[in-house]
Write a protein that holds these residues in place. Sequence first.
Motif, PDB file in Angstrom:
ATOM      1  N   LEU A   1       0.754  -1.688  -0.059  1.00 35.63           N
ATOM      2  CA  LEU A   1       0.144  -0.008   0.090  1.00 35.63           C
ATOM      3  C   LEU A   1       1.191   1.163   0.454  1.00 35.63           C
ATOM      4  N   GLY A   2       2.596   0.612   0.609  1.00 35.22           N
ATOM      5  CA  GLY A   2       2.832   2.271   0.422  1.00 35.22           C
ATOM      6  C   GLY A   2       2.826   2.926  -1.297  1.00 35.22           C
ATOM      7  N   ALA A   3       2.792   2.674  -2.003  1.00 36.24           N
ATOM      8  CA  ALA A   3       2.663   3.288  -3.090  1.00 36.24           C
ATOM      9  C   ALA A   3       1.636   4.626  -3.145  1.00 36.24           C
ATOM     10  N   TYR A   4       1.244   4.537  -2.261  1.00 37.55           N
ATOM     11  CA  TYR A   4      -0.106   5.461  -1.904  1.00 37.55           C
ATOM     12  C   TYR A   4       0.612   6.997  -1.305  1.00 37.55           C
ATOM     13  N   GLN A   5       1.733   6.798  -0.840  1.00 36.74           N
ATOM     14  CA  GLN A   5       2.841   7.782  -0.005  1.00 36.74           C
ATOM     15  C   GLN A   5       3.576   7.681  -1.484  1.00 36.74           C
ATOM     16  N   ALA A   6       3.488   7.835  -2.096  1.00 35.43           N
ATOM     17  CA  ALA A   6       4.465   8.183  -3.366  1.00 35.43           C
ATOM     18  C   ALA A   6       4.064   8.853  -4.074  1.00 35.43           C
ATOM     19  N   GLY A   7       2.252   9.075  -4.331  1.00 34.36           N
ATOM     20  CA  GLY A   7       1.566   9.549  -4.916  1.00 34.36           C
ATOM     21  C   GLY A   7       1.279  11.398  -4.009  1.00 34.36           C
ATOM     22  N   VAL A   8       1.091  11.211  -2.370  1.00 35.83           N
ATOM     23  CA  VAL A   8       0.777  11.822  -1.964  1.00 35.83           C
ATOM     24  C   VAL A   8       2.265  12.543  -2.068  1.00 35.83           C
ATOM     25  N   TYR A   9       3.817  12.276  -1.591  1.00 37.20           N
ATOM     26  CA  TYR A   9       4.351  12.748  -2.474  1.00 37.20           C
ATOM     27  C   TYR A   9       4.341  13.778  -3.812  1.00 37.20           C
ATOM     28  N   GLU A  10       4.461  13.213  -4.377  1.00 38.62           N
ATOM     29  CA  GLU A  10       4.510  12.990  -6.112  1.00 38.62           C
ATOM     30  C   GLU A  10       3.507  15.002  -5.803  1.00 38.62           C
ATOM     31  N   VAL A  11       2.502  15.190  -5.617  1.00 37.70           N
ATOM     32  CA  VAL A  11       1.627  16.340  -5.202  1.00 37.70           C
ATOM     33  C   VAL A  11       2.591  17.369  -4.644  1.00 37.70           C
ATOM     34  N   LEU A  12       2.314  16.674  -3.037  1.00 31.52           N
ATOM     35  CA  LEU A  12       3.508  17.935  -2.357  1.00 31.52           C
ATOM     36  C   LEU A  12       5.039  18.590  -3.406  1.00 31.52           C
ATOM     37  N   ASP A  13       5.574  17.227  -3.800  1.00 26.44           N
ATOM     38  CA  ASP A  13       6.690  17.799  -4.639  1.00 26.44           C
ATOM     39  C   ASP A  13       5.708  18.971  -6.291  1.00 26.44           C
ATOM     40  N   ARG A  14       4.572  18.498  -6.896  1.00 23.33           N
ATOM     41  CA  ARG A  14       4.594  19.730  -6.935  1.00 23.33           C
ATOM     42  C   ARG A  14       4.167  21.327  -7.129  1.00 23.33           C
ATOM     43  N   GLU A  15       3.498  21.013  -5.382  1.00 22.64           N
ATOM     44  CA  GLU A  15       2.498  21.932  -4.829  1.00 22.64           C
ATOM     45  C   GLU A  15       3.629  23.055  -4.279  1.00 22.64           C
ATOM     46  N   GLY A  16       5.101  22.508  -4.272  1.00 24.24           N
ATOM     47  CA  GLY A  16       6.375  23.127  -3.562  1.00 24.24           C
ATOM     48  C   GLY A  16       6.296  22.897  -2.115  1.00 24.24           C
ATOM     49  N   LEU A  17       5.776  22.891  -1.813  1.00 25.82           N
ATOM     50  CA  LEU A  17       5.466  21.687  -0.262  1.00 25.82           C
ATOM     51  C   LEU A  17       6.678  20.767   0.123  1.00 25.82           C
ATOM     52  N   MET A  18       7.821  20.845  -0.066  1.00 22.16           N
ATOM     53  CA  MET A  18       8.747  19.067  -0.199  1.00 22.16           C
ATOM     54  C   MET A  18       8.703  19.334   1.419  1.00 22.16           C
ATOM     55  N   PRO A  19       8.952  18.651   2.366  1.00 16.48           N
ATOM     56  CA  PRO A  19       9.296  18.543   3.434  1.00 16.48           C
ATOM     57  C   PRO A  19      11.013  18.699   3.817  1.00 16.48           C
ATOM     58  N   HIS A  20      10.818  19.200   5.731  1.00 18.76           N
ATOM     59  CA  HIS A  20      11.948  19.494   6.105  1.00 18.76           C
ATOM     60  C   HIS A  20      12.750  18.037   6.649  1.00 18.76           C
ATOM     61  N   TRP A  21      11.698  17.585   7.206  1.00 18.86           N
ATOM     62  CA  TRP A  21      11.495  16.118   7.533  1.00 18.86           C
ATOM     63  C   TRP A  21      10.891  15.152   7.552  1.00 18.86           C
ATOM     64  N   VAL A  22      11.230  13.809   7.401  1.00 19.60           N
ATOM     65  CA  VAL A  22      10.770  12.530   7.017  1.00 19.60           C
ATOM     66  C   VAL A  22      10.739  11.887   8.750  1.00 19.60           C
ATOM     67  N   ALA A  23       9.134  11.271   8.787  1.00 13.85           N
ATOM     68  CA  ALA A  23       9.532  10.070   9.383  1.00 13.85           C
ATOM     69  C   ALA A  23       8.364   8.644   8.968  1.00 13.85           C
ATOM     70  N   GLY A  24       9.118   7.634   9.167  1.00 18.63           N
ATOM     71  CA  GLY A  24       8.473   6.376   8.887  1.00 18.63           C
ATOM     72  C   GLY A  24       8.749   5.269   9.475  1.00 18.63           C
ATOM     73  N   ILE A  25       8.557   4.496   9.408  1.00 19.84           N
ATOM     74  CA  ILE A  25       7.514   3.131   9.553  1.00 19.84           C
ATOM     75  C   ILE A  25       7.272   1.842   8.140  1.00 19.84           C
TER      76      ILE A  25
END
Length: 425
Positions: free
Chosen positions: A66-90
Amino acid sequence: MPTARKSSPKATRQTATGVATTTARKRAAKAAPRPARPADPEAAPPPSSTPEAEERILVLQGGGALGAYQAGVYEVLDREGLMPHWVAGISIGAINAALICGNAPEQRLARLREFWDLLSSGPSAPTLGSGAQGSAREALNELSAAQVMLFGVPGFFKPRFPPAPLQPRGTPAAVSFYDTSALQATLERLVDFDRINQGPVRLSVGAVNIRSGNFAYFDSAHTRIDARHIMASGALPPGFPPVEIDGEQYWDGGLVSNTPLQYVLDQAGHQPRLVFQVDLFSARGELPQTLGDVAEREKDIRFSSRTRLNTTNEIERHAVIQAAQRLLAKLPPALRDDPDALALAKPRCGSEVDVVHLIYRSKHYESQAKDYEFSRLSMHEHWESGRNDLARTLAHRRWQERRQRGKGLRVFDLAHAAPDAAREP
C-alpha cells in the motif's frame, strides 16, 4: 505511472506560489548557512508567524504494498512546492522516507517510481484490464498475492531454500521465511546515505529492540543512518529476519506503533509545524461478513496505530497546559512559589501544529492480502489514490482559508469531506 490531472486555475496559482516560496527559501539558505550542516535550499526556514515559515514534516505509516499511496502523496507535495524538511517513517514508510531524504529534490520522484516499478515487476497474473471489478478483480488480486508468497518480490525479498524449519537453529534463516538481502542492494543503489547524514532533510525511522521490547528511533539528527536502519524498521516477523545494529537485534517498528506521529509531536519545535500524516490502514470499517473480512478488519485495526488518539490526546494536552497557565496568572503572589504551582508552570505549549491526515481507503475488491499484493495494476491505483486525496485536500475550502493562530494543534482530515465544509475540529 498515471498522468496527473490537469490543474485548475486555482491550483496553478497555488503551484506558482509554492515555486516562489521555494525560490525565496533557496536565497535565505544561501545567505545564512547552518554551522552543523551544509547550506541547502531545503533547510528549515527561520521562525515566523507566516505559513511560508512552517516546518513541514511528512509522517509515513507502514503498510507494505500500500506504500505506493505515499508516493502519490509526495508527488503532489513536490508539485505544489511543499517539500518536507523532515520525514519520519515506519516499515514501508521508512523505505519511502529514505528514498525521499536520500536523493536531491529533482530526483526523488524518479527514484520513487523506479523503486515501485521494480517491486511490481514480478510474475504477471492473467490480466483482466483496469476495468475489472467485483469478484473477477478480487480473484486477480488474490492470485497476485499468492505469487508473492511463492516467488517473493523483485528487489525486495525472496523465499528461503531450504525453508526456515530446515535451517540451523538460531540463524537468521531459521527465524524467517524470506531473505531480504535484495532490499539492502536496492537501498544502497537508490539511496544516497551520505546525503541523508549530511543533508538538511531530517530522517527518523522506528524499530523494536527484540530483547527489551522497547521502541527505538534512528534519527539522522543524532545517529548515522545506513541501510540497516531502514531494513530494521521493516523487518516484520516471521516473514523477514531481524536486523543487527551495534550488537542489538531489531524488528519492524509496526509491532509497537505503526506510525511515528507521536515521536514527531514529542520533539521540541520553535516554529509553526505542518505535518502530513499518511496512513495506509483505516481504523474505521464495516462489520465483517466472512472470515476473510475478519482477517482484513483485524489487520486494519492492529496497524492503524491510533493516529486519531494521538492527535486527540495532543489537543487535550495543549488545552490543559493553557488552562494551567491562565490559572497561575490569577494566583496571588504568595502562592506562585508554591511547589504545586511551580510544577504546573513547567509544561509549556509547543509551537502551533497543523496535521493534514490522509488515510488510504481500501477498494471493495481488496482483502487482507492487500499489503503484500504487488501487482502493477494495484500499485498504479494506490499511487493515484494518494495523489488524488492530497489534491482534494489542498483544494478544500477549509484548507484554503486556514490561518495561523496561537499555540495548539489542528487536524485537517479533508480528503473525503464535503468541499465547502469550513468547520474547525
